[in-house]
Design a protein around this motif. Sequence first.
Motif, short mmCIF file in Angstrom:
data_model
loop_
_atom_site.label_atom_id
_atom_site.label_comp_id
_atom_site.label_asym_id
_atom_site.label_seq_id
_atom_site.Cartn_x
_atom_site.Cartn_y
_atom_site.Cartn_z
N THR A 174 0.85 -1.19 0.00
CA THR A 174 0.00 0.00 0.00
C THR A 174 0.88 1.23 0.00
O THR A 174 1.89 1.29 0.71
CB THR A 174 -0.91 0.03 1.25
OG1 THR A 174 -1.69 -1.16 1.28
CG2 THR A 174 -1.83 1.23 1.24
N PHE A 175 0.50 2.23 -0.80
CA PHE A 175 1.17 3.53 -0.77
C PHE A 175 0.17 4.52 -0.21
O PHE A 175 -0.94 4.65 -0.72
CB PHE A 175 1.62 3.96 -2.18
CG PHE A 175 2.41 5.23 -2.17
CD1 PHE A 175 3.74 5.23 -1.78
CD2 PHE A 175 1.82 6.43 -2.52
CE1 PHE A 175 4.47 6.40 -1.76
CE2 PHE A 175 2.55 7.61 -2.50
CZ PHE A 175 3.87 7.59 -2.12
N ASN A 218 8.53 7.71 3.93
CA ASN A 218 8.93 6.68 4.89
C ASN A 218 9.86 7.24 5.97
O ASN A 218 10.85 6.63 6.34
CB ASN A 218 9.58 5.49 4.17
CG ASN A 218 8.62 4.84 3.21
OD1 ASN A 218 7.43 4.74 3.48
ND2 ASN A 218 9.12 4.42 2.06
N GLY A 219 9.52 8.43 6.45
CA GLY A 219 10.26 9.05 7.54
C GLY A 219 11.48 9.86 7.15
O GLY A 219 12.07 10.55 7.97
N ARG A 220 11.85 9.81 5.88
CA ARG A 220 13.03 10.55 5.41
C ARG A 220 12.62 11.80 4.65
O ARG A 220 11.75 11.74 3.78
CB ARG A 220 13.89 9.68 4.50
CG ARG A 220 14.53 8.54 5.23
CD ARG A 220 15.44 7.79 4.30
NE ARG A 220 16.12 6.73 5.02
CZ ARG A 220 16.68 5.72 4.45
NH1 ARG A 220 16.68 5.60 3.14
NH2 ARG A 220 17.28 4.80 5.18
N LYS A 221 13.26 12.91 4.96
CA LYS A 221 12.95 14.17 4.31
C LYS A 221 13.22 14.09 2.81
O LYS A 221 14.28 13.64 2.38
CB LYS A 221 13.77 15.29 4.93
CG LYS A 221 13.41 16.64 4.39
CD LYS A 221 14.16 17.74 5.11
CE LYS A 221 13.75 19.08 4.55
NZ LYS A 221 14.40 20.17 5.25
N GLY A 274 5.59 0.88 -2.14
CA GLY A 274 4.69 1.08 -1.01
C GLY A 274 5.33 1.97 0.03
O GLY A 274 6.49 2.33 -0.06
N GLY A 275 4.55 2.38 1.00
CA GLY A 275 5.08 3.22 2.07
C GLY A 275 4.19 4.39 2.34
O GLY A 275 3.01 4.41 1.98
N MET A 276 4.76 5.42 2.97
CA MET A 276 4.01 6.58 3.41
C MET A 276 4.69 7.87 2.97
O MET A 276 5.87 8.08 3.24
CB MET A 276 3.91 6.58 4.94
CG MET A 276 3.32 7.83 5.54
SD MET A 276 1.55 8.02 5.28
CE MET A 276 0.96 6.77 6.39
N LEU A 277 3.93 8.71 2.29
CA LEU A 277 4.36 10.05 1.93
C LEU A 277 3.62 11.00 2.86
O LEU A 277 2.39 11.04 2.85
CB LEU A 277 4.05 10.36 0.47
CG LEU A 277 4.35 11.79 0.01
CD1 LEU A 277 5.85 12.09 0.10
CD2 LEU A 277 3.84 12.01 -1.40
#
Length: 69
Positions: free
Chosen positions: A18-19, A39-42, A56-59
């Motif tokens: 999932t994105f 994913n936690g990185r700027k 996948g991951g989180m923006l």
Amino acid sequence: MGSQLFEEASIELAGGKTFRVRAKNASDTYKYIGSARLNGRKLKRPFLPHADIMNGGMLELAMTDRPTR
């Protein structure tokens, strides 16, 4: 990347991945992206490669009422 209409959205990908996109304070007033993290990185670039989305991951977007450079 541009203005966000929703505070959160997700895309279901192949392989059970999932994105997700979260835009804190997204509104008509807060329509500019002040900062972004993947994913936690700027993020230091104004785009995402297709592969980053497909992994996948989180923006996470911090929305603001002023354009940034």
